[in-house]
Scaffold this active site. Structure first.
Site, PDB file in Angstrom:
ATOM      1  CD  GLN A 247      43.580  39.933  38.032  1.00  0.00           C
ATOM      2  OE1 GLN A 247      43.176  40.438  36.993  1.00  0.00           O
ATOM      3  NE2 GLN A 247      44.238  40.642  38.940  1.00  0.00           N
TER       4      GLN A 247
ATOM      5  CG  ASP B  98      40.783  44.337  39.230  1.00  0.00           C
ATOM      6  OD1 ASP B  98      41.106  45.462  39.646  1.00  0.00           O
ATOM      7  OD2 ASP B  98      41.497  43.635  38.485  1.00  0.00           O
ATOM      8  CG  ASN B  99      41.184  45.673  35.102  1.00  0.00           C
ATOM      9  OD1 ASN B  99      40.991  46.860  34.879  1.00  0.00           O
ATOM     10  ND2 ASN B  99      42.336  45.223  35.536  1.00  0.00           N
TER      11      ASN B  99
ATOM     12  CD  GLU C 175      39.517  48.909  38.263  1.00  0.00           C
ATOM     13  OE1 GLU C 175      40.494  49.640  38.048  1.00  0.00           O
ATOM     14  OE2 GLU C 175      39.417  47.761  37.788  1.00  0.00           O
TER      15      GLU C 175
END
Length: 660
Positions: free
Chosen positions: A322, A393-394, A422
C-alpha cells in the site's frame, strides 16, 4: 447399429485395460484441492499418507505408496498398514527440503490370501495336499518376473511344496523366506493405480518451529525523544537472543508519507514531531525499496542482519503493499490506483474509519502484469539484502492469483524464504492464502479463551484437512490487538496467554516490549493500545526485568529442550473435572519426549480439579514420574485421574515433562 458398436468397443477397451483391477482406492490424504496445491510439511517430519482401500470379497490386499523427491530419479516404495475398516496408512519421513511426489497402488495379494487359507484348513484338520499344489503354482507363476537369483530359490521352494512330505511343505509354505520372496516378486499386473500423482512440500525446520519477537526499531534509541536506528536495534540483539527468540520482526522500515500523515492515536492531523505510521509507506525519500532516513543506511541494515544471524536470529520484514499519497508509485504509475471523479486517489476506508494516509493498490489495473512484476521485485530486493522471512500485511486484501505466482516464483529460486500471512479474516480467505503459498498464518487464538474453545480450535487445526494446509502462528498480542483478557487479567493473563501460545503451537510470537512489561491500557473505543506505538516514538527501559520476561525466557528454553513442543500436530486433548482447567499433552515418538500441560484459565482465582489423559496416545504406561519444568517440582502420576491445583498469582500453568 453404429452407436451400439461404438459403445461396445469402448466397453471392451475399458475391460481389457482395467476390468481385472478389483481394488478401489479413495479418500486419499493429504490431498489439497485434488492435488492442485502441495500439502505442507517440514524436513524430518513424518507425513501420514492415508486412504480407504478395499475390494470385493475377502481376499487380502497389499497397498503401497510410491514416493520420490523431485531431485531423485527412482521411486521408493513404502508399504501401507491396514488399520481395519478399510483404512490404510503409512508414515513417510521427509528427509530433505523440496517437493515430493507420491502415488498409491494396491492389488489382491493372492499369495497371502492362499497362505491364510492354508493355515485355517490345516488348523481345522483338513487335507492340505491339494492346497500346497495350488501354492506351488502361485510360486511358479512368480518365477516368470523374478530376477535370476530369486528365480532359482523360488523354483527350489516350489518343488518342496509339490513334494510328498506335507509337513516340510507346510513349514516352507508358512516361512518368512517364501513370503518375502513372493512380496518382492508380486504380480502387480492387475494393480489399481490411484489416478492422481500428489505433492508434499518439505520446508526448512523454521517453517514449523519458530519464536517471533516484534519491536519497532525507531523506538530502540537510548535517549528519550530520539529516533532509533538500526545501530540501536543491533545493540538490542543480545536481549532478544537471551530471551530465546529466533525471529526478530520489524514493522515497515521504509520512508513514511508526509501528506495526510496521521498523528498520535490515529489523529487526523499530525503535529510537527509526529513520525506517522510505518504502514503509510513512501515519500520523497523513496518507496518500498528505500529505508527511512532516520533509521540509517542500507549498510547499517545489512550489518544488523549479519549480527542477528551470528546470534541465531533471523530478521523478518513487514511488507505492506500500500502507498502513502506521496509514494513515488502514485506519480510514476497512476494506473495502479483508483481515481475518483474529483481527481483524487481513492484512499483506504472502513466506514466510519478513514485512512487518508494509505492508498490501496488496484489489482484490477489494466497494467496488472507490470504491477505484479514490480511488487515481486520488492521482495527480490530485500532477499538480496539478506532477508529470508517476510510478514505480509493484510494479504487477503490483495489478489490471490498474485500471491500464488509471486511466492512460487520466489521460492523456486529461494526455497528457504518464509512468508507469514497477517490476515485476521474469514476462514476461507485465511485457508486460501495458506494454499497458495504462505508458510505460516496468524490465527484466531487471540479470541479463543475457554477450555472448550481452545480444544475445539486445536482439534480443528490438527485433526482435519487444515493439518496439511494451514500452519498456525499464535500471537497473544499485536500492535493492533490488545484483547480484553490482557487488559483485565493483568500480569497473570499475560503469563498464561504466552505460555498457552508457546505450548499449543510450535510457532508463536509476541509484540514487545509492551508484552513483557505488562502494558495493557486500552484505547477507549477499540481493542488496541492507547498511545499506540504505531503513531509515535517510544522510549523503553530495555534493561528492565519483569516476571513476565523471566517466564517467557523459561518458556523458550523449555521449547528448545523438548521435541514434543516443536510441532503443533501432536496435540492430544486431556480431560478435567473443572472447566477452568485446560489439559493437553504432546508426544514425540522419535525421542520419546512427552509433555503434559495443565493450565488455569482463570487469572483471578485458584482452580482445582481432577485431570486425566489418554496415556496410550502419549507413549505412557500406567504409572510415571513427571517434573514441572517451570517450578522444578516432581510428582508421581498414573493413568487415571490426578489432582491439580493452580494459583494464578503463583503460576497459572504446569508444564510437565514425563520422566520414565
Amino acid at each position: 447399429m453404429t452407436l451400439i458398436n461404438t459403445v461396445s468397443q469402448k466397453l471392451s477397451s475399458m475391460v481389457k485395460k482395467s476390468g481385472k483391477a478389483r481394488v478401489i482406492i479413495s479418500n486419499v490424504s493429504p490431498q489439497i484441492e485434488e492435488g492442485t496445491f502441495p500439502a505442507k510439511s517440514v524436513i524430518d517430519e513424518s507425513v501420514i499418507i492415508a486412504a480407504d482401500i478395499f475390494s470385493d470379497g475377502h481376499d487380502v490386499l497389499y497397498a503401497e505408496v510410491l514416493i520420490k523427491h523431485d531431485k531423485d530419479r527412482r521411486w521408493q516404495a513404502a508399504r501401507m498398514e491396514h488399520l481395519g475398516n478399510d483404512k490404510w496408512e503409512v508414515a513417510v519421513p521427509m528427509e530433505k527440503t523440496g517437493f515430493y511426489k507420491f502415488k498409491l497402488q494396491a492389488w489382491i495379494d493372492h499369495f497371502t490370501t492362499w497362505q491364510l487359507g492354508l493355515q485355517k484348513k490345516h488348523a481345522a484338520g483338513q487335507d492340505i495336499a491339494l492346497e500346497l499344489k495350488i501354492g506351488a503354482e502361485l510360486v511358479e507363476k512368480a518365477m516368470g518376473k523374478a530376477a535370476s537369483k530369486d528365480k532359482a530359490q523360488l523354483k527350489k521352494l516350489a518343488a518342496v511344496l509339490k513334494s510328498e512330505d506335507v509337513n516340510n511343505a507346510l513349514e516352507i509354505a508358512m516361512s518368512h523366506e517364501l513370503a518375502s520372496l513372493m512380496h518382492n516378486n508380486a504380480d502387480t499386473s492387475n494393480a489399481t493405480l490411484y489416478p492422481k500423482v500428489l505433492t508434499i512440500e518439505a520446508e526448512r525446520k523454521k517453517a514449523g518451529f519458530s519464536s517471533w519477537y516484534e519491536f519497532f526499531p525507531r523506538s530502540a534509541a537510548v535517549t528519550p525523544g530520539k529516533h532509533g536506528t538500526f545501530k540501536d536495534a543491533e545493540k538490542l540483539l543480545p536481549r532478544v537472543a537471551e530471551m530465546g527468540f529466533d525471529v526478530l520482526y520489524f514493522p515497515p522500515i521504509h520512508p513514511i508519507g508526509e501528506s495526510k500523515r496521521k498523528g498520535r492515536n490515529n489523529a487526523l492531523e499530525a503535529g510537527p514531531d509526529d513520525p506517522g505510521s510505518p504502514w503509510a509507506i513512501g515519500s520523497k525519500h523513496g518507496g518500498h525499496k528505500a529505508i527511512h532516513p532516520e533509521l540509517g543506511s542500507l549498510k547499517d541494515f545489512k550489518s544488523l542482519v549479519k549480527a542477528a544471524d551470528s546470534q541465531g536470529i533471523e530478521i523478518a520484514l513487514d511488507i505492506a503493499y500500500q502507498c502513502a499519497p506521496d509514494h513515488p508509485y502514485v506519480k510514476e504509475h497512476p494506473q495502479w490506483f483508483k481515481w475518483r471523479p474529483d481527481g483524487s486517489v481513492q484512499y483506504a476506508e472502513n466506514p466510519p474509519k478513514k485512512y487518508e494516509d494509505i492508498l490501496p493498490i488496484n489489482f484490477e489495473s489494466e497494467d496488472w502484469e507490470n504491477l505484479w512484476e514490480e511488487l515481486k521485485s520488492v521482495l527480490d530486493y530485500w532477499i538480496a539484502q539478506g532477508v529470508s522471512i517476510f510478514r505480509i500485511d493484510n494479504p487477503h486484501t490483495k489478489a490471490f492469483p498474485f500471491w500464488e505466482w509471486a511466492i512460487a516464483s520466489i521460492r523456486e529460486k529461494h526455497p528457504e524464504i518464509l512468508f507469514l500471512a497477517e490476515a485476521f479474516t474469514r476462514p476461507r480467505l485465511m485457508e486460501r492464502l495458506a494454499k497458495v503459498g504462505f508458510n505460516q498464518s496468524y490465527t484466531y487464538f487471540t479470541w479463543r479463551n475457554t477450555s472448550e474453545e481452545l480444544i475445539e480450535y486445536m482439534e480443528e487445526l490438527t485433526q482435519t484437512d487444515s493439518r496439511y494446509i494451514f500452519r498456525p502462528n499464535f500471537w497473544p498480542n499485536t500492535p493492533d490487538i490488545l484483547p480484553p483478557h490482557l487488559t483485565y487479567g493483568g500480569e497473570n493473563a499475560h503469563i498464561l496467554r504466552v505460555l498457552l501460545a508457546g505450548t499449543l503451537s510450535s510457532n508463536y510470537g509476541i509484540y514487545g516490549p509492551v508484552y513483557e512489561f505488562g502494558i495493557n491500557t486500552p484505547h477507549p473505543s477499540k481493542e488496541e493500545y492507547i498511545d499506540n506505538e504505531k503513531y509515535e516514538l517510544k522510549h523503553w527501559d530495555w534493561g528492565k526485568e519483569t516476571r513476565i520476561k523471566e517466564i517467557i525466557t523459561m518458556l523458550n528454553k523449555i521449547r528448545k529442550d523438548n521435541p514434543a513442543l516443536q510441532t503443533t500436530w501432536n496435540f492430544v486433548r486431556g480431560y478435567s473435572s473443572n472447566e477452568n482447567l485446560l489439559c493437553f499433552g504432546k508426544y514425540d515418538k522419535a525421542s520419546g519426549n512427552t509433555i503434559i500441560v495443565a493450565a488455569n484459565l482463570d487469572p483471578y482465582h485458584t482452580q482445582q480439579g481432577m485431570v486425566s489423559f489418554p496415556v496410550e496416545k502419549l507413549g505412557l504406561s500406567s504409572n510415571f514420574t513427571i517434573k514441572d519444568l517451570l517450578s522444578g517440582d516432581t510428582y508421581e502420576w498414573h493413568a487415571g485421574d490426578n489432582y491439580v491445583a493452580l494459583n494464578p498469582y503463583d503460576m497459572p500453568m504446569h508444564i510437565f515433562e514425563v520422566i520414565k
